[in-house]
Scaffold this motif. Structure first.
Motif, PDB file in Angstrom:
ATOM      1  N   SER A  33       7.038  -7.281   8.532  1.00  9.75           N
ATOM      2  CA  SER A  33       6.391  -8.327   7.752  1.00  9.75           C
ATOM      3  C   SER A  33       5.511  -9.193   8.634  1.00  9.75           C
ATOM      4  O   SER A  33       4.405  -9.563   8.245  1.00  9.75           O
ATOM      5  CB  SER A  33       7.430  -9.206   7.062  1.00  9.75           C
ATOM      6  N   ASP A  34       5.996  -9.520   9.833  1.00 10.72           N
ATOM      7  CA  ASP A  34       5.206 -10.319  10.765  1.00 10.72           C
ATOM      8  C   ASP A  34       3.948  -9.570  11.189  1.00 10.72           C
ATOM      9  O   ASP A  34       2.868 -10.150  11.275  1.00 10.72           O
ATOM     10  CB  ASP A  34       6.037 -10.691  11.998  1.00 10.72           C
ATOM     11  N   LEU A  35       4.082  -8.266  11.441  1.00 11.12           N
ATOM     12  CA  LEU A  35       2.915  -7.463  11.808  1.00 11.12           C
ATOM     13  C   LEU A  35       1.927  -7.402  10.656  1.00 11.12           C
ATOM     14  O   LEU A  35       0.717  -7.516  10.863  1.00 11.12           O
ATOM     15  CB  LEU A  35       3.334  -6.056  12.216  1.00 11.12           C
ATOM     16  N   ALA A  36       2.421  -7.237   9.446  1.00 11.10           N
ATOM     17  CA  ALA A  36       1.539  -7.188   8.284  1.00 11.10           C
ATOM     18  C   ALA A  36       0.789  -8.504   8.119  1.00 11.10           C
ATOM     19  O   ALA A  36      -0.406  -8.509   7.806  1.00 11.10           O
ATOM     20  CB  ALA A  36       2.337  -6.861   7.027  1.00 11.10           C
ATOM     21  N   ALA A  37       1.463  -9.618   8.347  1.00  6.58           N
ATOM     22  CA  ALA A  37       0.808 -10.921   8.238  1.00  6.58           C
ATOM     23  C   ALA A  37      -0.292 -11.062   9.289  1.00  6.58           C
ATOM     24  O   ALA A  37      -1.383 -11.552   8.994  1.00  6.58           O
ATOM     25  CB  ALA A  37       1.836 -12.040   8.391  1.00  6.58           C
ATOM     26  N   GLN A  76      -1.926  -8.559  10.740  1.00  5.92           N
ATOM     27  CA  GLN A  76      -2.987  -7.642  10.373  1.00  5.92           C
ATOM     28  C   GLN A  76      -3.852  -8.243   9.263  1.00  5.92           C
ATOM     29  O   GLN A  76      -5.070  -8.132   9.287  1.00  5.92           O
ATOM     30  CB  GLN A  76      -2.400  -6.295   9.940  1.00  5.92           C
ATOM     31  N   GLY A  77      -3.222  -8.909   8.303  1.00  2.31           N
ATOM     32  CA  GLY A  77      -3.967  -9.563   7.229  1.00  2.31           C
ATOM     33  C   GLY A  77      -4.832 -10.704   7.745  1.00  2.31           C
ATOM     34  O   GLY A  77      -5.970 -10.883   7.299  1.00  2.31           O
ATOM     35  N   LEU A  78      -4.311 -11.464   8.690  1.00  7.01           N
ATOM     36  CA  LEU A  78      -5.076 -12.560   9.280  1.00  7.01           C
ATOM     37  C   LEU A  78      -6.312 -12.027  10.001  1.00  7.01           C
ATOM     38  O   LEU A  78      -7.425 -12.532   9.811  1.00  7.01           O
ATOM     39  CB  LEU A  78      -4.204 -13.362  10.259  1.00  7.01           C
ATOM     40  N   VAL A  79      -6.138 -10.979  10.799  1.00  6.30           N
ATOM     41  CA  VAL A  79      -7.259 -10.379  11.518  1.00  6.30           C
ATOM     42  C   VAL A  79      -8.292  -9.841  10.525  1.00  6.30           C
ATOM     43  O   VAL A  79      -9.492 -10.058  10.685  1.00  6.30           O
ATOM     44  CB  VAL A  79      -6.778  -9.282  12.491  1.00  6.30           C
ATOM     45  N   ALA A  80      -7.824  -9.155   9.490  1.00  7.05           N
ATOM     46  CA  ALA A  80      -8.736  -8.614   8.487  1.00  7.05           C
ATOM     47  C   ALA A  80      -9.501  -9.733   7.777  1.00  7.05           C
ATOM     48  O   ALA A  80     -10.707  -9.632   7.564  1.00  7.05           O
ATOM     49  CB  ALA A  80      -7.961  -7.773   7.477  1.00  7.05           C
ATOM     50  N   GLY A  81      -8.809 -10.802   7.402  1.00  2.52           N
ATOM     51  CA  GLY A  81      -9.453 -11.920   6.719  1.00  2.52           C
ATOM     52  C   GLY A  81     -10.488 -12.627   7.584  1.00  2.52           C
ATOM     53  O   GLY A  81     -11.597 -12.924   7.126  1.00  2.52           O
TER      54      GLY A  81
END
Length: 103
Positions: free
Chosen positions: A8-12, A14-19
């Motif tokens: 979950s932390d990695l997904a968050a 990854q989402g931050l970098v993508a955003g």
């Protein structure tokens, strides 16, 4: 095993970098991005820097497979199904790599 708090932390992240990237700001991963998908009783796992690769090598196992992705002779990603030993070894190699800039 997926899902976990760590995932979950990695997904968050990854989402931050993508955003940030989508907003035109520079962002880079400091951990190797990963993804897993469970279908029935099997889990397909991918881990990689998300950069272009020049070569891929498929290793067929009796009940699964591993695909190694390389660029300039360096491992940049792995896709594995029922090949946890390959995945763990590659994860160690990938952790020693460098972060890519999100595109």
């Amino acid at each position: 095993s997926f899902p976990t708090r760590r995932s979950s932390d990695l997904a968050a992240q990854q989402g931050l970098v993508a955003g940030l990237s989508a907003a035109g700001r520079q962002a880079a991963w400091d951990k190797v991005p990963e993804f897993a998908c469970t279908i029935g009783e099997v889990t397909l796992k991918y881990r990689g820097w998300g950069i272009d690769y020049e070569d891929s090598t498929l290793v067929d196992h009796h009940n699964g497979f591993t695909v190694y992705y390389e660029s300039a002779g360096d491992l940049v990603g792995i896709l594995a199904l029922n090949a946890d030993d390959d995945y763990q070894r590659a994860t160690t190699s990938l952790a020693g790599g460098t972060s890519s800039t999100a595109r």
